[in-house]
Design a protein around this motif. Structure first.
Motif, short mmCIF file in Angstrom:
data_model
loop_
_atom_site.label_atom_id
_atom_site.label_comp_id
_atom_site.label_asym_id
_atom_site.label_seq_id
_atom_site.Cartn_x
_atom_site.Cartn_y
_atom_site.Cartn_z
N GLU A 1 0.85 -1.19 0.00
CA GLU A 1 0.00 0.00 0.00
C GLU A 1 0.88 1.24 0.00
N SER A 2 0.35 2.33 -0.50
CA SER A 2 1.05 3.61 -0.43
C SER A 2 0.02 4.73 -0.47
N GLY A 3 0.48 5.91 -0.13
CA GLY A 3 -0.38 7.08 -0.24
C GLY A 3 -0.88 7.65 1.07
N GLY A 4 -0.54 7.01 2.19
CA GLY A 4 -0.96 7.54 3.47
C GLY A 4 -0.20 8.80 3.84
N GLY A 5 -0.64 9.43 4.94
CA GLY A 5 0.04 10.62 5.40
C GLY A 5 -0.85 11.44 6.32
N LEU A 6 -0.42 12.67 6.54
CA LEU A 6 -1.15 13.60 7.40
C LEU A 6 -1.99 14.53 6.53
N VAL A 7 -3.25 14.66 6.86
CA VAL A 7 -4.16 15.49 6.08
C VAL A 7 -5.09 16.22 7.04
N PRO A 8 -5.44 17.47 6.77
CA PRO A 8 -6.36 18.19 7.66
C PRO A 8 -7.79 17.69 7.49
N PRO A 9 -8.61 17.90 8.49
CA PRO A 9 -10.03 17.52 8.36
C PRO A 9 -10.65 18.17 7.12
N GLY A 10 -11.44 17.37 6.41
CA GLY A 10 -12.04 17.84 5.17
C GLY A 10 -11.20 17.57 3.94
N GLY A 11 -9.98 17.14 4.16
CA GLY A 11 -9.08 16.87 3.05
C GLY A 11 -9.31 15.51 2.41
N SER A 12 -8.47 15.20 1.43
CA SER A 12 -8.59 13.95 0.66
C SER A 12 -7.24 13.27 0.55
N LEU A 13 -7.29 11.97 0.41
CA LEU A 13 -6.11 11.17 0.11
C LEU A 13 -6.51 10.07 -0.85
N ASN A 14 -5.54 9.64 -1.65
CA ASN A 14 -5.80 8.54 -2.58
C ASN A 14 -4.77 7.44 -2.30
N LEU A 15 -5.22 6.36 -1.73
CA LEU A 15 -4.33 5.24 -1.42
C LEU A 15 -4.23 4.31 -2.62
N SER A 16 -3.06 3.68 -2.74
CA SER A 16 -2.83 2.75 -3.85
C SER A 16 -2.47 1.38 -3.30
N CYS A 17 -2.84 0.35 -4.06
CA CYS A 17 -2.55 -1.04 -3.69
C CYS A 17 -2.08 -1.78 -4.92
N SER A 18 -0.96 -2.47 -4.80
CA SER A 18 -0.46 -3.27 -5.91
C SER A 18 0.39 -4.39 -5.35
N PHE A 19 0.87 -5.28 -6.21
CA PHE A 19 1.83 -6.29 -5.81
C PHE A 19 3.24 -5.71 -5.94
N ALA A 20 4.08 -5.98 -4.96
CA ALA A 20 5.43 -5.44 -4.95
C ALA A 20 6.21 -5.85 -6.20
N SER A 21 5.95 -7.03 -6.71
CA SER A 21 6.67 -7.54 -7.87
C SER A 21 6.16 -6.96 -9.18
N GLY A 22 5.06 -6.23 -9.09
CA GLY A 22 4.45 -5.70 -10.29
C GLY A 22 3.54 -6.68 -10.99
N ASN A 23 3.31 -7.83 -10.35
CA ASN A 23 2.43 -8.83 -10.94
C ASN A 23 1.02 -8.28 -11.14
#
Length: 125
Positions: free
Chosen positions: A5-27
């Protein structure tokens, strides 16, 4: 196959984030149903949304539907979790999970057998 997974972090209330999920090998994620879950000290692996392997059937948590959107990009072998109008109570570790399955598994943790290490999301001003 390792889920990442990637894309986490600190965001203020009301904000947005887009998390990503993939296989580490690129499969390819083809043939895999994918689920997003989150964990807090109060709740263990709460289901957010799941997408089936074949027909992209989607299931959402009733509590989060409308603010969170799951999607799959086959060309990029990535599943996304778009999170909008974030609230402090959305602060959690977010996990992506996968299972090779034809169809749509129940959107519960025990239906998935490959888990990422998680990405932390903190909603705070």
């Amino acid at each position: 196959l390792q889920v990442v997974e990637s894309g986490g972090g600190l965001v203020p209330p009301g904000g947005s984030l887009n998390l990503s999920c993939s296989f580490a090998s690129g499969n390819s994620l083809g043939g895999y149903a994918i689920g997003w879950f989150r964990r807090t000290p109060e709740k263990d692996r709460e289901a957010i949304a799941c997408i089936s392997s074949s027909d992209d059937r989607i299931r959402y948590s009733d509590d989060l539907k409308g603010r969170f959107i799951i999607s799959r990009d086959l060309a990029k072998n990535t599943v996304y979790l778009q999170m909008n109008s974030l609230k402090p109570e959305d602060t959690a570790d977010y996990y992506c999970a996968a299972v090779k399955l034809r169809g749509s598994p129940p959107c519960i943790p025990y239906a998935f057998d490959k888990w990422g290490q998680g990405t932390q999301v903190t909603v705070s001003s």
